[in-house]
Design an enzyme around this catalytic site. Structure first.
Site, short mmCIF file in Angstrom:
data_model
loop_
_atom_site.label_atom_id
_atom_site.label_comp_id
_atom_site.label_asym_id
_atom_site.label_seq_id
_atom_site.Cartn_x
_atom_site.Cartn_y
_atom_site.Cartn_z
N ASP A 67 2.77 -3.71 4.35
CA ASP A 67 3.42 -2.64 3.65
C ASP A 67 3.50 -1.31 4.11
O ASP A 67 3.45 -0.31 3.70
CB ASP A 67 2.47 -2.45 2.26
CG ASP A 67 1.23 -1.91 2.33
OD1 ASP A 67 0.62 -1.22 1.50
OD2 ASP A 67 0.60 -2.04 3.62
N THR B 72 -2.28 -6.88 5.99
CA THR B 72 -2.58 -5.38 6.16
C THR B 72 -2.17 -4.73 4.99
O THR B 72 -1.80 -3.60 4.79
CB THR B 72 -2.04 -4.75 7.42
OG1 THR B 72 -0.74 -4.82 7.28
CG2 THR B 72 -2.55 -5.24 8.71
N PHE C 242 -7.69 0.91 -0.80
CA PHE C 242 -6.44 0.55 -1.52
C PHE C 242 -5.90 -0.78 -1.79
O PHE C 242 -5.23 -1.20 -2.68
CB PHE C 242 -5.52 1.60 -0.73
CG PHE C 242 -3.97 1.37 -1.47
CD1 PHE C 242 -3.20 0.56 -0.63
CD2 PHE C 242 -3.58 2.18 -2.38
CE1 PHE C 242 -1.89 0.46 -1.00
CE2 PHE C 242 -2.48 1.79 -3.03
CZ PHE C 242 -1.44 1.10 -2.28
N ASN C 243 -6.04 -1.69 -0.59
CA ASN C 243 -5.50 -2.96 -0.43
C ASN C 243 -6.08 -3.95 -1.69
O ASN C 243 -5.29 -4.32 -2.36
CB ASN C 243 -5.52 -3.63 0.68
CG ASN C 243 -4.43 -2.90 1.84
OD1 ASN C 243 -3.77 -2.19 1.37
ND2 ASN C 243 -4.88 -2.87 3.16
N ASP D 245 -4.84 -0.63 10.05
CA ASP D 245 -3.96 -2.00 9.94
C ASP D 245 -4.16 -2.54 11.44
O ASP D 245 -3.62 -3.52 11.82
CB ASP D 245 -2.57 -1.57 9.42
CG ASP D 245 -2.88 -1.53 7.95
OD1 ASP D 245 -1.90 -1.09 7.26
OD2 ASP D 245 -3.99 -1.88 7.25
O1 RIB Z 1 -7.02 1.28 2.78
C1 RIB Z 1 -6.05 1.51 4.00
C2 RIB Z 1 -4.96 0.47 3.69
O2 RIB Z 1 -4.21 0.96 2.60
C3 RIB Z 1 -4.09 0.33 4.69
O3 RIB Z 1 -3.60 -1.12 4.79
C4 RIB Z 1 -2.93 1.31 4.40
O4 RIB Z 1 -1.48 0.74 4.99
C5 RIB Z 1 -2.78 1.27 3.16
O5 RIB Z 1 -1.88 0.31 2.59
CA CA Z 2 -1.16 -1.40 4.96
#
Ligand code: RIB
Ligand code: CA
Length: 304
Positions: free
Chosen positions: A9, A123, A165-166, A232
């Site tokens: 992303d 990622t 976050f992911n 990533d």
């Molecule tokens: O938490 C880090 C992740 O969240 C990484 O993949 C960054 O690109 C964001 O997407």
């Molecule tokens: Ca990412």
């Protein structure tokens, strides 16, 4: 030669992962698939295309994927990477993003290649991978490995106190993918929080005198102000040098329920792992950061 697919992303650290892969002759990028995450999928798809064009990899197809996380009515984005997802840095124009949904292309590519020959790097929120598994059960096990940046195991979250976050952006997908039974290597915040960029390292990209060097310097300077971590790049770097990281088998389950713990990765380590909680990932917990930074810069130094 390792055949890889990168689901991402972009996002600045995703862009660095793409440049690292493009600058590494031992990797053949079969495709880049993109998803809503840092920014909406229309943005991340064009950004993936821009970065691969910048790296001289126009022949590598880039596909757009899921616009929404599973079970939610809107994408959970962020502004850590700027409105345009690349820190406002002009990295050049984008050739067209290829037709075909990323989830379908993941299935087709995994079926077209012999089993256990493709390294699938992820990622971003895992929506495309979960959709592929839902459409074609068992497809993720056909990859040689899943190498996933995501989760926070024995470490606080970075988007909420409970979640990275992911995993937060699509907790249902994260849970589905980790339950798919694939050979999975996880790069959680436990290890990526040690992948620290230094100002001197970022500045050194200016000395490369190349378009990719200038783009990397600009993006990293923008990104480092908010998150100076090369999250990533870690899974791609592991494909290039498996001595960089150390980890241990563990079991990870993801809290998919809406609420304050959505996306939390609950991990069983050591003696906790066993018949009741069989391991489902190799979780990386430490990295030789100086070597990682040298590897990334060395690869980008080979690009136009
Ligand atoms: O938490 C880090 C992740 O969240 C990484 O993949 C960054 O690109 C964001 O997407
Ligand atoms: Ca990412």
């Amino acid at each position: 030669m390792k055949h890889i697919i990168i689901d991402c992303d972009p996002g600045i650290d995703d862009a660095l992962a793409l440049l690292l892969a493009a600058g590494s002759p031992s990797l053949r990028v079969l495709a880049v698939t993109t998803v809503a995450g840092n920014r909406p999928v229309a943005t991340t798809a064009v950004n993936g295309r821009k970065i691969m064009d910048l790296a001289g990899q126009r022949q590598v197809p880039v596909y757009a994927g899921a616009a929404l996380p599973l079970g939610y009515a809107e994408a959970r984005c962020n502004l850590v990477h700027g409105e345009d997802g690349l820190g406002g840095v002009d990295v050049g124009a984008a050739s067209p993003v290829q037709d075909g949904h990323a989830a379908n292309r993941l299935i087709e590519l995994l079926l077209e290649h012999p089993p256990h020959t493709i390294e699938l790097v992820a990622t971003a929120p895992l929506t495309n991978l979960a959709l592929a598994e839902s459409l074609s059960p068992g497809i993720l096990r056909r990859a040689r490995r899943l190498l996933i940046m995501g989760g926070a195991l024995r470490f606080p979250g970075n988007i909420t106190p409970a979640a990275e976050f992911n995993f937060y952006a699509d907790p249902i997908a994260a849970g589905m993918v980790l339950a798919a039974g694939a050979n999975t290597v996880l790069f959680p915040l436990d290890v990526t929080s040690s992948a620290i960029m230094t100002p001197a390292w970022i500045d050194s990209f200016h000395q490369l005198g190349s378009a990719c060097g200038r783009a990397a310097a600009g993006m990293l300077q923008a990104y480092a102000e908010l998150d100076p971590l090369l999250h990533d790049a870690c899974p791609v770097a592991h494909l290039l040098d498996e001595t960089l990281f150390t980890g241990e088998p563990c079991r990870v389950e993801v809290d998919w329920r809406p609420g304050p713990t959505a996306g939390h990765a609950l991990a069983w380590f050591g003696e906790q792992v066993g018949a009741a909680h069989p391991p489902n990932v190799l979780a990386m917990t430490a990295v030789r950061n100086d070597a990682l930074l040298a590897l990334v810069r060395g690869a980008i130094a080979t690009l136009p």
